[in-house]
Design a protein around this motif. Structure first.
Motif, PDB file in Angstrom:
ATOM      1  N   SER A 397       0.822  -1.218   0.000  1.00  0.00           N
ATOM      2  CA  SER A 397       0.000   0.000   0.000  1.00  0.00           C
ATOM      3  C   SER A 397       0.853   1.265   0.000  1.00  0.00           C
ATOM      4  O   SER A 397       0.314   2.369  -0.194  1.00  0.00           O
ATOM      5  N   GLY A 398       2.154   1.127   0.256  1.00  0.00           N
ATOM      6  CA  GLY A 398       3.054   2.289   0.177  1.00  0.00           C
ATOM      7  C   GLY A 398       2.583   3.427   1.069  1.00  0.00           C
ATOM      8  O   GLY A 398       2.227   3.223   2.229  1.00  0.00           O
ATOM      9  N   LYS A 399       2.573   4.615   0.505  1.00  0.00           N
ATOM     10  CA  LYS A 399       2.176   5.785   1.292  1.00  0.00           C
ATOM     11  C   LYS A 399       0.677   5.788   1.604  1.00  0.00           C
ATOM     12  O   LYS A 399       0.205   6.636   2.371  1.00  0.00           O
ATOM     13  N   ARG A 400      -0.078   4.889   1.004  1.00  0.00           N
ATOM     14  CA  ARG A 400      -1.503   4.795   1.343  1.00  0.00           C
ATOM     15  C   ARG A 400      -1.743   3.893   2.548  1.00  0.00           C
ATOM     16  O   ARG A 400      -2.861   3.663   2.955  1.00  0.00           O
ATOM     17  N   SER A 401      -0.649   3.370   3.122  1.00  0.00           N
ATOM     18  CA  SER A 401      -0.821   2.624   4.366  1.00  0.00           C
ATOM     19  C   SER A 401      -1.340   3.572   5.439  1.00  0.00           C
ATOM     20  O   SER A 401      -0.794   4.662   5.628  1.00  0.00           O
ATOM     21  N   PRO A 402      -2.394   3.158   6.165  1.00  0.00           N
ATOM     22  CA  PRO A 402      -2.894   4.045   7.224  1.00  0.00           C
ATOM     23  C   PRO A 402      -1.974   4.076   8.438  1.00  0.00           C
ATOM     24  O   PRO A 402      -2.170   4.912   9.315  1.00  0.00           O
ATOM     25  N   TYR A 403      -1.001   3.177   8.503  1.00  0.00           N
ATOM     26  CA  TYR A 403      -0.178   3.032   9.714  1.00  0.00           C
ATOM     27  C   TYR A 403       1.304   2.987   9.340  1.00  0.00           C
ATOM     28  O   TYR A 403       1.904   1.910   9.290  1.00  0.00           O
ATOM     29  N   PRO A 404       1.898   4.140   9.050  1.00  0.00           N
ATOM     30  CA  PRO A 404       3.307   4.148   8.657  1.00  0.00           C
ATOM     31  C   PRO A 404       4.161   3.489   9.730  1.00  0.00           C
ATOM     32  O   PRO A 404       3.950   3.712  10.917  1.00  0.00           O
ATOM     33  N   GLY A 405       5.108   2.696   9.283  1.00  0.00           N
ATOM     34  CA  GLY A 405       5.958   1.967  10.220  1.00  0.00           C
ATOM     35  C   GLY A 405       5.973   0.504   9.854  1.00  0.00           C
ATOM     36  O   GLY A 405       5.264   0.074   8.949  1.00  0.00           O
ATOM     37  N   LYS A 406       6.810  -0.254  10.579  1.00  0.00           N
ATOM     38  CA  LYS A 406       7.008  -1.654  10.239  1.00  0.00           C
ATOM     39  C   LYS A 406       6.123  -2.536  11.110  1.00  0.00           C
ATOM     40  O   LYS A 406       6.139  -2.432  12.333  1.00  0.00           O
ATOM     41  N   LEU A 407       5.356  -3.397  10.460  1.00  0.00           N
ATOM     42  CA  LEU A 407       4.465  -4.315  11.169  1.00  0.00           C
ATOM     43  C   LEU A 407       4.967  -5.751  11.011  1.00  0.00           C
ATOM     44  O   LEU A 407       5.774  -6.058  10.140  1.00  0.00           O
ATOM     45  N   GLY A 408       4.456  -6.639  11.868  1.00  0.00           N
ATOM     46  CA  GLY A 408       4.632  -8.080  11.659  1.00  0.00           C
ATOM     47  C   GLY A 408       5.966  -8.648  12.102  1.00  0.00           C
ATOM     48  O   GLY A 408       6.231  -9.821  11.861  1.00  0.00           O
ATOM     49  N   VAL A 409       6.801  -7.842  12.749  1.00  0.00           N
ATOM     50  CA  VAL A 409       8.110  -8.329  13.201  1.00  0.00           C
ATOM     51  C   VAL A 409       8.394  -7.804  14.611  1.00  0.00           C
ATOM     52  O   VAL A 409       7.827  -6.785  15.028  1.00  0.00           O
ATOM     53  N   VAL A 410       9.252  -8.544  15.315  1.00  0.00           N
ATOM     54  CA  VAL A 410       9.774  -8.028  16.582  1.00  0.00           C
ATOM     55  C   VAL A 410      11.212  -7.624  16.323  1.00  0.00           C
ATOM     56  O   VAL A 410      12.109  -8.474  16.250  1.00  0.00           O
ATOM     57  N   GLU A 411      11.419  -6.347  16.080  1.00  0.00           N
ATOM     58  CA  GLU A 411      12.773  -5.817  15.896  1.00  0.00           C
ATOM     59  C   GLU A 411      12.794  -4.354  16.299  1.00  0.00           C
ATOM     60  O   GLU A 411      11.751  -3.696  16.334  1.00  0.00           O
ATOM     61  N   GLN A 412      13.960  -3.877  16.595  1.00  0.00           N
ATOM     62  CA  GLN A 412      14.079  -2.483  17.042  1.00  0.00           C
ATOM     63  C   GLN A 412      13.581  -1.547  15.953  1.00  0.00           C
ATOM     64  O   GLN A 412      13.925  -1.694  14.782  1.00  0.00           O
ATOM     65  N   GLY A 413      12.737  -0.598  16.363  1.00  0.00           N
ATOM     66  CA  GLY A 413      12.192   0.377  15.434  1.00  0.00           C
ATOM     67  C   GLY A 413      10.851   0.002  14.841  1.00  0.00           C
ATOM     68  O   GLY A 413      10.202   0.834  14.214  1.00  0.00           O
ATOM     69  N   ALA A 414      10.429  -1.258  15.030  1.00  0.00           N
ATOM     70  CA  ALA A 414       9.133  -1.679  14.479  1.00  0.00           C
ATOM     71  C   ALA A 414       7.997  -1.189  15.376  1.00  0.00           C
ATOM     72  O   ALA A 414       8.207  -0.857  16.551  1.00  0.00           O
ATOM     73  N   LEU A 415       6.797  -1.155  14.813  1.00  0.00           N
ATOM     74  CA  LEU A 415       5.617  -0.807  15.601  1.00  0.00           C
ATOM     75  C   LEU A 415       5.370  -1.894  16.652  1.00  0.00           C
ATOM     76  O   LEU A 415       5.545  -3.086  16.380  1.00  0.00           O
ATOM     77  N   ALA A 416       4.947  -1.468  17.840  1.00  0.00           N
ATOM     78  CA  ALA A 416       4.826  -2.405  18.969  1.00  0.00           C
ATOM     79  C   ALA A 416       3.444  -3.051  18.991  1.00  0.00           C
ATOM     80  O   ALA A 416       2.553  -2.664  19.738  1.00  0.00           O
ATOM     81  N   ASP A 417       3.267  -4.047  18.114  1.00  0.00           N
ATOM     82  CA  ASP A 417       2.092  -4.927  18.138  1.00  0.00           C
ATOM     83  C   ASP A 417       2.616  -6.288  18.578  1.00  0.00           C
ATOM     84  O   ASP A 417       3.297  -6.969  17.803  1.00  0.00           O
ATOM     85  N   LEU A 418       2.297  -6.701  19.802  1.00  0.00           N
ATOM     86  CA  LEU A 418       2.975  -7.853  20.394  1.00  0.00           C
ATOM     87  C   LEU A 418       2.021  -8.757  21.166  1.00  0.00           C
ATOM     88  O   LEU A 418       1.038  -8.287  21.745  1.00  0.00           O
ATOM     89  N   LEU A 419       2.359 -10.036  21.169  1.00  0.00           N
ATOM     90  CA  LEU A 419       1.636 -11.021  21.979  1.00  0.00           C
ATOM     91  C   LEU A 419       2.641 -11.698  22.907  1.00  0.00           C
ATOM     92  O   LEU A 419       3.726 -12.072  22.467  1.00  0.00           O
ATOM     93  N   LEU A 420       2.245 -11.878  24.162  1.00  0.00           N
ATOM     94  CA  LEU A 420       3.039 -12.703  25.075  1.00  0.00           C
ATOM     95  C   LEU A 420       2.299 -14.027  25.235  1.00  0.00           C
ATOM     96  O   LEU A 420       1.168 -14.052  25.741  1.00  0.00           O
ATOM     97  N   VAL A 421       2.927 -15.093  24.745  1.00  0.00           N
ATOM     98  CA  VAL A 421       2.261 -16.399  24.666  1.00  0.00           C
ATOM     99  C   VAL A 421       2.780 -17.299  25.786  1.00  0.00           C
ATOM    100  O   VAL A 421       3.998 -17.390  25.998  1.00  0.00           O
ATOM    101  N   ASP A 422       1.855 -17.962  26.462  1.00  0.00           N
ATOM    102  CA  ASP A 422       2.219 -18.874  27.551  1.00  0.00           C
ATOM    103  C   ASP A 422       2.614 -20.217  26.939  1.00  0.00           C
ATOM    104  O   ASP A 422       1.782 -21.089  26.747  1.00  0.00           O
ATOM    105  N   GLY A 423       3.894 -20.354  26.600  1.00  0.00           N
ATOM    106  CA  GLY A 423       4.367 -21.584  25.960  1.00  0.00           C
ATOM    107  C   GLY A 423       5.112 -21.239  24.686  1.00  0.00           C
ATOM    108  O   GLY A 423       5.349 -20.059  24.386  1.00  0.00           O
ATOM    109  N   ASN A 424       5.481 -22.251  23.939  1.00  0.00           N
ATOM    110  CA  ASN A 424       6.242 -22.068  22.702  1.00  0.00           C
ATOM    111  C   ASN A 424       5.403 -22.494  21.499  1.00  0.00           C
ATOM    112  O   ASN A 424       5.264 -23.684  21.222  1.00  0.00           O
TER     113      ASN A 424
END
Ligand SMILES: [Zn+2]
Length: 453
Positions: A397-424
């Protein structure tokens, strides 16, 4: 809305929402730590791409961003919320790449003819449930979703990030044309049907009409455009073997979307429908269930996305035996396994989604439907598809993304959308099928929506 009126609004919601899980309601509202910091201590990270968990780590969230990840201790700072992970798994929030937020709770008649206010409230409640299942982002591929998205983004109600398509665009008789025969003939330049007036789907029968409808969705904030290029199972008048839009019509949509910096995705099952869409410049194919080897090869060569779904058997059985829809479903279902085999054979860029329609019960199995991908993929591959890979599709979606920033990863600088899961979940992917029990913390945009620790 100031915080006092928001609290009053929130306080009144349970009166409307009787029957909704009270935990979800109590925990599903934006909390007070909007601009604060959160420190996850002693977590093992699934980063949304890899095949294994990290060593025990600490993760600092500041505002809505993952500020720092380290195996060394991190100072939380005053006012930060510390969460003791105790070795649990921290992973990216889940993404459903084929969702219809407005079409889960109502039945088809309610969706088309029902009261718009009622439908929006029902969709709001479902959006909160969606977030409480750990889905922090959905790509909405058809439905009048702009109001719901604004309510979520404005913190009126808790729900996932929404990448909206707005109305799906179809031809007369195509998938998404839910008019009755008694509504025909259409007066050219005359009255719109009900489903068009509410923005559910739009009928377009020439390149010029396509351009108008595409641009109208873009004007309302569509982050991508959805057309139906062939027949579908649930619509009354489209045989699944048909191709609908002509190549010039598809190209008109692609031009309008690309002029606006974004892309077109199409619903298509058959080789003809898929190949015509690719020739017109379409970047993503939804479903693809009846594709053949040559078409899969073409998709690989042209770097076209496949957004497909492991549709559950109970969805097929939900169509009444003897109905037109059931006959079509029976024809399509064997294609589900085949499309995944072709996707693997040609290493197609493959996004995962559910396409749940008209069933709150099935929506509750959103995580279980993801887990069912282990018929073809390892748990790590399945989870990477629903996080890092789906986020790559969203980035089209490029600049038409409503949420600028990086999604879907856990890395420094990414947007903080996170789950803490009880187990592996890489060892036991069924953990994601029971989010109420196993997702101890749900964070979206740096805010904690659930903390069961
Ligand atoms: Zn769909």
């Amino acid at each position: 809305m100031n915080s006092i009126s928001r609290r009053i609004f929130v306080a009144a919601l349970p009166l409307i929402a009787i029957g909704l899980a009270s935990a979800a309601r109590a925990q599903g509202n934006p909390p007070e730590n909007d601009a604060g910091a959160t420190l996850f201590q002693n977590v093992r990270i699934f980063d949304g791409k890899g095949a294994s968990l990290s060593a025990p780590s600490n993760v600092l969230i500041k505002g809505n961003i993952i500020e720092r990840i380290s195996t060394e201790p991190i100072a939380a700072g005053p006012g930060a919320t510390a969460i003791a992970g105790n070795g649990r798994t921290l992973m990216p929030g889940l993404i459903d790449a084929h969702w219809h937020a407005m079409l889960i709770r109502p039945n088809p008649a309610q969706a088309i003819d029902g009261d718009v206010g009622y439908n929006n409230i029902a969709a709001g409640l479902e959006a909160t449930d969606t977030l409480m299942r750990g889905f922090t982002t959905v790509r909405d591929v058809g439905g009048p979703v702009f109001g719901l998205k604004a309510a979520i983004d404005g913190a009126l109600i808790a729900g996932p990030r929404i990448y909206p398509s707005g109305a799906m665009i179809t031809v007369t008789s195509g998938h998404g044309d839910f008019r009755r025969l008694s509504d025909l003939p259409r007066t050219i330049g005359g009255m719109l049907s009900r489903m068009e007036r509410i923005g559910g789907s739009m009928v377009a029968d020439s390149p010029d009409e396509v351009r108008v409808r595409v641009r109208e969705q873009l004007m309302q904030g569509a982050s991508q455009i959805k057309l139906t290029a062939g027949g579908g199972v649930s619509s009354p008048f489209s045989p699944i073997d048909v191709s609908t839009f002509t190549e010039p019509e598809l190209r008109a949509a692609v031009e309008a979307a690309e002029n606006w910096g974004t892309y077109v995705t199409v619903h298509a099952f058959t080789p003809t429908a898929i190949q015509r869409a690719i020739a017109a410049g379409v970047k993503c194919i939804e479903h693809g269930f009846l594709m053949d080897d040559a078409t899969a090869k073409l998709m690989a060569e042209k770097d076209i996305w496949l957004s497909t779904q492991p549709l559950p058997e109970e969805l097929r059985q939900g169509f009444p035996p003897g109905s037109v829809q059931r006959a079509k479903a029976d024809e399509v279902w064997p294609g589900i396994a085949r499309v995944y085999e072709l996707a693997k054979k040609y290493k197609l860029k493959t996004a995962w989604g559910t396409d749940v329609l008209f069933s709150q019960a099935l929506a509750q199995k959103q995580g279980a439907i993801l887990a069912s991908l282990v018929r073809w993929y390892s748990p790590a591959e399945a989870l990477a598809m629903a996080t890092g890979t789906n986020a790559e599709l969203l980035a089209l979606s490029g600049k038409r993304s409503p949420y600028p920033g990086k999604l879907g990863v856990v890395e420094q600088g990414a947007l903080a959308d996170l789950l803490l899961v009880d187990g592996n979940p890489l060892e036991n992917i069924d953990l994601i099928a029971d989010p109420a029990k196993n997702f101890k913390v749900i964070m979206k945009d740096g805010r904690i929506y659930k903390n069961a620790l």
